[in-house]
Design a protein around this motif. Structure first.
Motif, PDB file in Angstrom:
ATOM      1  N   THR A 252     -24.701 -11.108 -75.318  1.00  0.00           N
ATOM      2  CA  THR A 252     -23.566 -11.024 -76.240  1.00  0.00           C
ATOM      3  C   THR A 252     -23.851 -11.935 -77.429  1.00  0.00           C
ATOM      4  O   THR A 252     -24.199 -13.105 -77.238  1.00  0.00           O
ATOM      5  CB  THR A 252     -22.262 -11.446 -75.560  1.00  0.00           C
ATOM      6  OG1 THR A 252     -21.981 -10.546 -74.477  1.00  0.00           O
ATOM      7  CG2 THR A 252     -21.094 -11.426 -76.541  1.00  0.00           C
ATOM      8  N   LEU A 253     -23.702 -11.396 -78.638  1.00  0.00           N
ATOM      9  CA  LEU A 253     -24.019 -12.159 -79.848  1.00  0.00           C
ATOM     10  C   LEU A 253     -22.807 -12.209 -80.768  1.00  0.00           C
ATOM     11  O   LEU A 253     -22.222 -11.170 -81.095  1.00  0.00           O
ATOM     12  CB  LEU A 253     -25.200 -11.509 -80.590  1.00  0.00           C
ATOM     13  CG  LEU A 253     -25.546 -12.085 -81.961  1.00  0.00           C
ATOM     14  CD1 LEU A 253     -26.041 -13.523 -81.833  1.00  0.00           C
ATOM     15  CD2 LEU A 253     -26.586 -11.215 -82.661  1.00  0.00           C
ATOM     16  N   ILE A 254     -22.435 -13.418 -81.174  1.00  0.00           N
ATOM     17  CA  ILE A 254     -21.393 -13.609 -82.179  1.00  0.00           C
ATOM     18  C   ILE A 254     -22.031 -14.335 -83.367  1.00  0.00           C
ATOM     19  O   ILE A 254     -22.562 -15.440 -83.214  1.00  0.00           O
ATOM     20  CB  ILE A 254     -20.216 -14.465 -81.649  1.00  0.00           C
ATOM     21  CG1 ILE A 254     -19.683 -13.897 -80.321  1.00  0.00           C
ATOM     22  CG2 ILE A 254     -19.120 -14.551 -82.697  1.00  0.00           C
ATOM     23  CD1 ILE A 254     -19.040 -12.551 -80.439  1.00  0.00           C
ATOM     24  N   VAL A 255     -22.020 -13.706 -84.536  1.00  0.00           N
ATOM     25  CA  VAL A 255     -22.593 -14.299 -85.741  1.00  0.00           C
ATOM     26  C   VAL A 255     -21.458 -14.691 -86.678  1.00  0.00           C
ATOM     27  O   VAL A 255     -20.570 -13.872 -86.971  1.00  0.00           O
ATOM     28  CB  VAL A 255     -23.557 -13.314 -86.437  1.00  0.00           C
ATOM     29  CG1 VAL A 255     -23.973 -13.847 -87.800  1.00  0.00           C
ATOM     30  CG2 VAL A 255     -24.779 -13.084 -85.562  1.00  0.00           C
ATOM     31  N   VAL A 256     -21.482 -15.938 -87.146  1.00  0.00           N
ATOM     32  CA  VAL A 256     -20.476 -16.427 -88.098  1.00  0.00           C
ATOM     33  C   VAL A 256     -21.224 -16.916 -89.341  1.00  0.00           C
ATOM     34  O   VAL A 256     -22.036 -17.833 -89.253  1.00  0.00           O
ATOM     35  CB  VAL A 256     -19.648 -17.581 -87.492  1.00  0.00           C
ATOM     36  CG1 VAL A 256     -18.596 -18.054 -88.489  1.00  0.00           C
ATOM     37  CG2 VAL A 256     -18.987 -17.133 -86.190  1.00  0.00           C
ATOM     38  N   PHE A 264     -17.690 -14.363 -92.586  1.00  0.00           N
ATOM     39  CA  PHE A 264     -17.849 -13.070 -91.924  1.00  0.00           C
ATOM     40  C   PHE A 264     -18.172 -13.294 -90.449  1.00  0.00           C
ATOM     41  O   PHE A 264     -18.991 -14.136 -90.098  1.00  0.00           O
ATOM     42  CB  PHE A 264     -18.975 -12.264 -92.576  1.00  0.00           C
ATOM     43  CG  PHE A 264     -18.741 -11.993 -94.040  1.00  0.00           C
ATOM     44  CD1 PHE A 264     -19.152 -12.912 -95.003  1.00  0.00           C
ATOM     45  CD2 PHE A 264     -18.117 -10.824 -94.446  1.00  0.00           C
ATOM     46  CE1 PHE A 264     -18.930 -12.662 -96.350  1.00  0.00           C
ATOM     47  CE2 PHE A 264     -17.907 -10.563 -95.788  1.00  0.00           C
ATOM     48  CZ  PHE A 264     -18.305 -11.496 -96.749  1.00  0.00           C
ATOM     49  N   ILE A 265     -17.491 -12.530 -89.601  1.00  0.00           N
ATOM     50  CA  ILE A 265     -17.752 -12.566 -88.155  1.00  0.00           C
ATOM     51  C   ILE A 265     -18.278 -11.196 -87.741  1.00  0.00           C
ATOM     52  O   ILE A 265     -17.657 -10.165 -88.022  1.00  0.00           O
ATOM     53  CB  ILE A 265     -16.469 -12.869 -87.350  1.00  0.00           C
ATOM     54  CG1 ILE A 265     -15.810 -14.146 -87.853  1.00  0.00           C
ATOM     55  CG2 ILE A 265     -16.787 -12.983 -85.863  1.00  0.00           C
ATOM     56  CD1 ILE A 265     -14.434 -14.380 -87.242  1.00  0.00           C
ATOM     57  N   VAL A 266     -19.424 -11.174 -87.085  1.00  0.00           N
ATOM     58  CA  VAL A 266     -19.990  -9.922 -86.568  1.00  0.00           C
ATOM     59  C   VAL A 266     -20.327 -10.145 -85.095  1.00  0.00           C
ATOM     60  O   VAL A 266     -20.962 -11.149 -84.739  1.00  0.00           O
ATOM     61  CB  VAL A 266     -21.275  -9.519 -87.331  1.00  0.00           C
ATOM     62  CG1 VAL A 266     -21.829  -8.221 -86.763  1.00  0.00           C
ATOM     63  CG2 VAL A 266     -20.984  -9.373 -88.814  1.00  0.00           C
ATOM     64  N   GLY A 267     -19.888  -9.239 -84.239  1.00  0.00           N
ATOM     65  CA  GLY A 267     -20.151  -9.374 -82.810  1.00  0.00           C
ATOM     66  C   GLY A 267     -20.791  -8.137 -82.217  1.00  0.00           C
ATOM     67  O   GLY A 267     -20.518  -7.016 -82.655  1.00  0.00           O
ATOM     68  N   ARG A 268     -21.659  -8.364 -81.234  1.00  0.00           N
ATOM     69  CA  ARG A 268     -22.286  -7.271 -80.483  1.00  0.00           C
ATOM     70  C   ARG A 268     -22.441  -7.701 -79.034  1.00  0.00           C
ATOM     71  O   ARG A 268     -22.613  -8.887 -78.747  1.00  0.00           O
ATOM     72  CB  ARG A 268     -23.681  -6.937 -81.042  1.00  0.00           C
ATOM     73  CG  ARG A 268     -23.678  -6.174 -82.346  1.00  0.00           C
ATOM     74  CD  ARG A 268     -25.074  -5.667 -82.629  1.00  0.00           C
ATOM     75  NE  ARG A 268     -25.105  -4.763 -83.765  1.00  0.00           N
ATOM     76  CZ  ARG A 268     -26.114  -3.965 -84.037  1.00  0.00           C
ATOM     77  NH1 ARG A 268     -27.168  -3.949 -83.257  1.00  0.00           N
ATOM     78  NH2 ARG A 268     -26.092  -3.165 -85.082  1.00  0.00           N
ATOM     79  N   VAL A 274     -17.417  -7.403 -71.730  1.00  0.00           N
ATOM     80  CA  VAL A 274     -17.000  -8.176 -72.904  1.00  0.00           C
ATOM     81  C   VAL A 274     -16.422  -7.229 -73.957  1.00  0.00           C
ATOM     82  O   VAL A 274     -17.076  -6.259 -74.353  1.00  0.00           O
ATOM     83  CB  VAL A 274     -18.194  -8.973 -73.489  1.00  0.00           C
ATOM     84  CG1 VAL A 274     -17.750  -9.779 -74.702  1.00  0.00           C
ATOM     85  CG2 VAL A 274     -18.782  -9.900 -72.425  1.00  0.00           C
ATOM     86  N   ASP A 275     -15.220  -7.517 -74.420  1.00  0.00           N
ATOM     87  CA  ASP A 275     -14.517  -6.679 -75.399  1.00  0.00           C
ATOM     88  C   ASP A 275     -14.613  -7.344 -76.781  1.00  0.00           C
ATOM     89  O   ASP A 275     -13.773  -8.175 -77.148  1.00  0.00           O
ATOM     90  CB  ASP A 275     -13.057  -6.503 -74.978  1.00  0.00           C
ATOM     91  CG  ASP A 275     -12.271  -5.597 -75.938  1.00  0.00           C
ATOM     92  OD1 ASP A 275     -11.049  -5.471 -75.764  1.00  0.00           O
ATOM     93  OD2 ASP A 275     -12.904  -5.028 -76.864  1.00  0.00           O
ATOM     94  N   ILE A 276     -15.618  -6.956 -77.546  1.00  0.00           N
ATOM     95  CA  ILE A 276     -15.819  -7.546 -78.869  1.00  0.00           C
ATOM     96  C   ILE A 276     -14.710  -7.109 -79.832  1.00  0.00           C
ATOM     97  O   ILE A 276     -14.218  -7.899 -80.650  1.00  0.00           O
ATOM     98  CB  ILE A 276     -17.207  -7.145 -79.432  1.00  0.00           C
ATOM     99  CG1 ILE A 276     -18.321  -7.760 -78.589  1.00  0.00           C
ATOM    100  CG2 ILE A 276     -17.360  -7.578 -80.883  1.00  0.00           C
ATOM    101  CD1 ILE A 276     -18.391  -9.266 -78.632  1.00  0.00           C
ATOM    102  N   ARG A 277     -14.306  -5.851 -79.736  1.00  0.00           N
ATOM    103  CA  ARG A 277     -13.235  -5.369 -80.614  1.00  0.00           C
ATOM    104  C   ARG A 277     -11.955  -6.179 -80.411  1.00  0.00           C
ATOM    105  O   ARG A 277     -11.297  -6.576 -81.383  1.00  0.00           O
ATOM    106  CB  ARG A 277     -12.956  -3.891 -80.333  1.00  0.00           C
ATOM    107  CG  ARG A 277     -11.815  -3.289 -81.172  1.00  0.00           C
ATOM    108  CD  ARG A 277     -11.660  -1.809 -80.864  1.00  0.00           C
ATOM    109  NE  ARG A 277     -11.511  -1.575 -79.436  1.00  0.00           N
ATOM    110  CZ  ARG A 277     -11.695  -0.389 -78.848  1.00  0.00           C
ATOM    111  NH1 ARG A 277     -12.029   0.656 -79.578  1.00  0.00           N
ATOM    112  NH2 ARG A 277     -11.541  -0.246 -77.551  1.00  0.00           N
TER     113      ARG A 277
END
Length: 891
Positions: A252-256, A264-268, A274-277
């Motif tokens: 799981t990746l969270i980029v800030v 900007f926050i981008v998640g995958r 894991v519910d990124i949305r």
């Protein structure tokens, strides 16, 4: 045969077309030639069971010819496999499906191959990807792809059209993508395999993210958070995140990222739990459950990360468990069943792996690959317990699917037995179960898949520990690899010792391609001489200063029978490393410029290196090459490592089965000679004796404390004797003790097996018979002339043998004797001088006089040779006269 194929070294477009055409022609077989492109190779490691194919090597064993051939993504026969061309029948029907504009001419044409002319039917359309043509054919015929087929075709189209941005893209490509979307194309998977380049600003941003990465464990899930800050806006953040995602493969990746006043926050995520949305909705963002983003203004990056960490537990669910996806009941085999019986079970059930039980206890697991290897080595009658893997990775019924994924990746297994609360086997989870359960969140976890956490860039280590010349040479080799369109690696001991910070300039290069052609190209650029070895697909580069580099084709080795030299097949770097002896020697460093310094570790080798473990790569390793038993001891003692418990168990089992005896004496001697070159050879010899290996090499040798003392004395004496004689063989040296008291018949067997010279055996028996008087004479420090009467000038191996019985003082006196015989020469008196002086004819008397004179000079280097030889002659004449008088008296 009816065959579908594409160009050599296929890419996604070519392979996807093959799969699509097989959908249209189910009775055809897909055959690929050469090594697939890197991203396709990675894809097939997971999906080769879903999209089965044959290789050109496999069809070489099939007798039938090819009567119908479909060629996709290439305009003719030039780029397809040679084996396919050889199998073509003279009247073969050939169809070409391609999108390259240079062949858009008549619908029918002919081409000659050798003495045969073939007629073609061509289906040519000007599109960005050949997969678009095949997709259109499927649509027109009402053939619907499933999700996996649609995704594979989509990858082919996106890759060949540059994500629909290349100028060659047409409406047909866009229509094809739309059709594939309608049938389940999963764009997340496309993004995993389609590569693209970043701008300079994007690369700098990616570098910042990689430098500012932290990992957190939340509810047993690995969460990777990366952040960066820049004062200017950089477009294409999603592309940067995709590149990070592809290169690092986090769960799981969270980029800030802060750009100016915006964050900007981008998640995958790959995890279905894991519910990124849901997470980014807390920040006013949106997207899909596995990929989403949000934009904020006037907030600090640290504040955003803190809030993400606090919110994440809310959006992590327990998800599916092992009990929800496992197969039950489990087909098992009994430990005492034969390998042949288990093979029949596998053939009937179609299972590629079967748990082994003993009583009601799970004791191991065995794979189809291991079973087939064992049968090929003639081991079919042995119990399956002898080749099973007893190091089990198991899980409980309530283990989450995400945890099962991690276990498969970390331990490189394709199936996990599931136990209940009483540790009773109740089910099994395979990689296919994981794929079905995960649906869109597929991870690469097949037996052929490398754990991503073992891949890292070690350029910094390379620059810290290697000479500039070696670094430049490695970089040039990588450049030549790009120019030849071949992945290039430095492998084996060089990599091992680099990580251990031990100097090693024995460079072995492996090429995914034609190693000999690569070596010729590199030699031309580097002004070196190339020496090819066609049989083994290898070559050696020899530089003007004598420096050498070995170049090999990535290859798979197989053994016709235990102990034989290996046969060789062209392969991939993964399989090339898998054929090696131990994990510590099974790593590679990529040299091509775009991946220079990336360490390839498929088998947790770094972990074994760090923990000081010698571990084989598969259970038949010692059967395929029994000399690895000796090699294991060499590496164990060189690095002060330990042979891993399971490896040691297999070593002892195969040693008792006499596999070492099947190896030629020359190969065993070679391994012993390498051990004797180590810094602590006696430690290694002791270990060989402890494990029983020495007994299988010297069958009538009993390693006792007395023998150990003798060898210890020999190793103390060897440096002294080597200062005085050249080309001393350490193998012969220790053999003087190891072969002591052998009977004549066994000695002759050993001489033939290990190539001892006849003179060595003769001197061994001489010293053995004269040992007690010689030992006594040296220890009593008798005059050199007295020792000479018994020992003469001897030879180095007689002295070495004698040294095994002497303490330090005795050895020093023996060295003084050796120095005396090496330095003492008769300078004025010769045989000719004696004959002329005393009017004697040539005969034994001359030699007797000279020997007495030489022996006396050993005691007195300043001896007057002329006057002394006259006295010796006079004494000799008196003895002769006395003998004659005595003889006459007796008469």
């Amino acid at each position: 045969m009816k065959v579908i194929t594409t160009h050599n070294n296929p890419d996604f477009d070519g392979f996807a077309c093959c799969v699509g055409m097989k959908k249209l022609h189910p009775d055809f077989e897909i055959i690929i030639s050469g090594v697939p492109m890197q991203n396709l190779k990675e894809y097939l490691r997971l999906y080769e069971d879903v999209f089965p194919y044959l290789t050109s090597e496999e069809i070489a064993k099939v007798e039938e010819g090819i009567e119908e051939l479909i060629i996709v993504d290439t305009p003719g026969l030039e780029r397809i496999g040679d084996e396919i061309k050889r199998k073509l029948k003279p009247d073969a029907k050939i169809t070409i499906v391609d999108h390259h504009p240079d062949i858009r001419n008549d619908e029918h044409s002919e081409i000659s191959v050798g003495n045969t002319t073939y007629s073609f039917t061509k289906i040519i359309r000007q599109t960005g990807a050949a997969a678009s043509i095949v997709t259109k054919m499927m649509k027109e015929l009402g053939i619907k792809p499933n999700k996996m087929e649609a995704t594979l075709l989509g990858i082919g189209i996106y890759e060949d059209t540059g994500n629909l941005l290349f100028s060659s893209t047409t409406l047909d490509d866009i229509d094809a993508i739309r059709y594939l979307f309608e049938h389940g194309l999963e764009v997340e998977i496309v993004a995993e395999y389609v590569k693209f380049d970043l701008t300079i600003d994007q690369k700098l941003l990616l570098q910042n993210l990689l430098q500012n990465t932290h990992t957190h464990i939340i509810d047993n899930h690995v969460i990777t958070i990366a952040y960066a800050e820049t004062e200017k806006f950089i477009g294409g953040l999603s592309a940067v995140v995709a590149k990070y995602w592809y290169a690092q493969e986090p769960e799981t990746l969270i980029v800030v990222v802060r750009m100016g006043k915006k964050v900007f926050i981008v998640g995958r995520t790959k995890s279905p739990d894991v519910d990124i949305r849901g997470l980014v909705s807390e920040f006013g963002g949106g997207g899909h459950r596995q990929a989403a983003s949000a934009t904020l203004s006037m907030v600090a990056v640290e504040e955003v990360i803190h809030k993400v960490l606090s919110l994440l537990p809310k959006y992590i669910s327990s998800g599916l468990k092992a009990k929800d996806i496992m197969s039950s009941p489990v087909r098992t085999a009994l430990a005492f069943e034969t390998i042949e019986q288990v093979n029949k079970i596998m053939e009937v059930t179609g299972h590629n792996g079967i748990p082994i039980v003993e009583g009601d206890r799970l004791v191991g697991i065995v794979t189809k690959k291991t079973i087939e290897k064992a049968i090929n080595h003639g081991l079919g009658k042995r119990p399956v317990k002898s080749v099973m893997t007893s190091k089990l990775i198991t899980a409980k019924t309530d283990t989450p699917v995400s945890t099962l994924k991690k276990l498969m990746i970390e331990h490189d297994v394709g199936r996990i037995p599931i136990l209940d609360e009483n540790n009773i086997l109740v089910g099994i989870v395979t990689r296919s179960d994981i794929i079905r359960a995960s649906q869109k969140q597929l991870v690469q976890m097949s037996q052929e898949q490398e754990p991503s956490f073992n891949f890292k860039n070690i350029t910094e280590i390379i620059y810290e520990r290697l000479d500039r010349r070696i670094i430049n040479l490695l970089r040039l080799i990588g450049v030549y690899g790009n120019e030849m369109k071949m992945p290039v690696y430095v492998v084996g001991g060089f990599v091992r010792d680099l990580l251990l910070n031990i100097p090693n300039y024995d460079i072995d290069i492996v090429v995914e391609g034609n190693g000999i052609e690569f070596a010729k190209y590199a030699a031309k650029q580097l002004n070196a001489i190339v020496v090819p070895y066609e049989k083994f697909y290898t070559a050696t580069l020899v530089f003007k200063d004598g420096f050498k580099i070995d170049v090999a084709t990535a290859r798979t080795e197989y053994y016709e029978k235990p102990g034989d030299l290996p046969q060789v097949d062209v392969s991939t770097i993964k399989k090339d490393l898998y054929r090696r002896d131990f994990t510590i020697n099974a790593m590679a460093i990529k040299l091509n410029p775009n991946e220079f310094g990336v360490l390839y570790d498929f088998f947790n080798c770094q972990k074994d290196l760090e923990e000081g473990i010698i571990r084989i790569l598969h259970n038949l390793s010692f059967i395929e090459d029994p000399t690895r038993m000796i090699r294991a001891v060499r590496f164990e003692t060189r690095y002060n490592f330990k042979i891993e418990e399971h490896t040691l168990e297999i070593l002892k089992r195969n040693l008792e089965a006499n596999y070492l005896e099947r190896v030629s004496g020359a190969r065993i001697r070679q391994e012993i000679e390498k051990i004797l070159e180590e810094k602590q050879p006696l430690v290694a010899v002791r270990r060989l004796a402890e494990l029983g290996i020495l007994k299988h090499i010297f069958p009538k040798t009993y390693y006792t404390p007395t023998m150990d003392e003798k060898l210890e004395r020999i190793f103390r004496f060897l440096p002294l004797i080597k200062q005085r004689y050249q080309n001393i063989s350490d193998f012969y040296a220790i053999s003087t003790v190891l072969l002591e008291f052998y009977d004549k018949e066994t000695l002759e067997f050993m001489r033939n097996r290990y190539g001892y010279p006849k003179k060595f055996i003769e001197s061994l028996k001489f010293t053995e018979n004269m040992m007690l008087p010689l030992k006594s004479m040296v220890e009593s420090k008798l005059a050199f002339s007295d020792i000479y009467k018994v020992l003469g000038k001897g030879n180095p191996y007689i002295f070495i043998h004698l040294s095994a019985y002497l303490d330090d003082d005795g050895q020093q006196y023996l060295i003084r004797y050796i120095d005396a015989i090496l330095s003492t020469k008769l300078e004025k008196v010769t045989g000719k001088y004696v004959m002329e002086k005393f009017n004697l004819k040539s005969g034994p008397l001359i030699n007797e006089i000279l020997e007495k004179l030489y022996a006396m000079k050993l005691d007195n280097p300043s001896l007057d040779e002329v006057s002394t030889v006259e006295k010796i002659f006079e004494e000799t004449q008196n003895k002769i006269k006395q003998a004659e008088v005595s003889e006459n008296t007796n008469r």
